[in-house]
Design an enzyme around this catalytic site. Sequence first.
Site, PDB file in Angstrom:
ATOM      1  N   ARG A  28       0.876  -4.508   6.579  1.00  0.00           N
ATOM      2  CA  ARG A  28       1.283  -4.838   5.206  1.00  0.00           C
ATOM      3  C   ARG A  28       0.324  -5.860   4.603  1.00  0.00           C
ATOM      4  O   ARG A  28      -0.147  -5.708   3.474  1.00  0.00           O
ATOM      5  CB  ARG A  28       2.724  -5.352   5.198  1.00  0.00           C
ATOM      6  CG  ARG A  28       3.256  -5.686   3.823  1.00  0.00           C
ATOM      7  CD  ARG A  28       4.693  -6.170   3.896  1.00  0.00           C
ATOM      8  NE  ARG A  28       4.928  -7.183   4.912  1.00  0.00           N
ATOM      9  CZ  ARG A  28       4.670  -8.489   4.765  1.00  0.00           C
ATOM     10  NH1 ARG A  28       4.172  -8.925   3.642  1.00  0.00           N
ATOM     11  NH2 ARG A  28       4.931  -9.326   5.739  1.00  0.00           N
ATOM     12  N   ASN A  46       7.678  -3.718   4.248  1.00  0.00           N
ATOM     13  CA  ASN A  46       8.179  -3.078   5.450  1.00  0.00           C
ATOM     14  C   ASN A  46       9.553  -2.504   5.146  1.00  0.00           C
ATOM     15  O   ASN A  46      10.294  -3.055   4.332  1.00  0.00           O
ATOM     16  CB  ASN A  46       8.312  -4.098   6.585  1.00  0.00           C
ATOM     17  CG  ASN A  46       6.971  -4.573   7.097  1.00  0.00           C
ATOM     18  OD1 ASN A  46       5.982  -3.860   7.053  1.00  0.00           O
ATOM     19  ND2 ASN A  46       6.936  -5.792   7.584  1.00  0.00           N
TER      20      ASN A  46
END
Length: 91
Positions: A28, A46
């Site tokens: 991420r 996420n």
Amino acid sequence: MSALAKASGALKSVDYEVFGRVQGVCFRMYTEEEARKLGLVGWVKNTSQGTVTGQVQGPEDKVNAMVSKSWTATRKMLKLLMYVVFDVQSK
């Protein structure tokens, strides 16, 4: 037409979800950093299913670079990269 569209040609937006070993390995943060380097905007997060999902927007060539180069460079972690593409048009 907006100044951004005039300066950089067609704009593109990609909604994506990445499957594989993408949580707990800074994927991420990597995605966010690569998007900033390319001058793109959007979001990434996420999910509770163990994937990473988000949206990236900007000049078409930069978005294409993100999808084809940045994410595929991490291919050994990825099982599947799914995305939907649509063009951003101004009236």
